[in-house]
Design a protein around this motif. Structure first.
Motif: not given
Length: 169
Positions: A35-57
């Protein structure tokens, strides 16, 4: 959300990716991270699933270093406009506001001589109407801007009256 949870919990004991997090760890911590996005109520929204790039420190540090150097070079070699304030060191919205205030005050203090020499009265009246200015104001400006004439005085002699087709002398 149920599909994501099922996918994580049903995953076999596969080799970890670059993050080196094994599947067994994901299964154990799933109740904490699901539940990392508990304030998000509409899980059908594509913006909730956009890709992110996680870089190392180290990658993030290198990215910050490159950005700082690019900012310094662009300021030093005057690549950017003086009005550029975003993402630059020692520049903020306060600086932008100060510059704007200075420019406005300087413009107000300058002589506006010649500013009205090329005004086309018909175009001015049309624009005022299109912008929704009050009719009585538009008519007043029209009476001032149209039907004007000028006479030239040279060495004490006054020339003939000439109609003005352009400008608000």
């Amino acid at each position: 959300m149920a599909q994501v949870e099922e996918s994580v919990l049903q995953a076999g004991n596969t080799a970890p990716g670059l993050d080196e997090i094994p599947t067994c760890i994901l299964k154990v911590i799933w109740p904490l991270i699901k539940d990392k996005k508990p304030k998000k109520t509409d899980w059908s929204s594509p913006s909730l699933y956009r890709l992110i790039a996680l870089l190392s420190v180290l990658g993030k540090g290198l990215e910050r270093l490159v950005a700082q150097n690019m900012a310094w070079i662009s300021i030093h070699y005057k690549v950017l406009a003086r009005q550029q304030f975003g993402a630059l060191p020692l520049r903020s919205i306060n600086n932008l506001t100060t510059c704007l205030t200075h420019d406005v005050e300087q413009a107000l203090n300058q002589d506006v001589k010649g500013a009205f020499d090329t005004v086309l009265p018909g175009r001015l009246i049309r624009r005022l109407r299109e912008q929704g200015w009050p009719t009585n104001l538009v008519l007043w400006i029209a009476s001032f801007a149209t039907g004007r004439s000028v006479q030239i005085r040279l060495d004490g002699e006054i020339g003939p009256s000439t109609d003005i087709a352009c400008g608000l002398l």
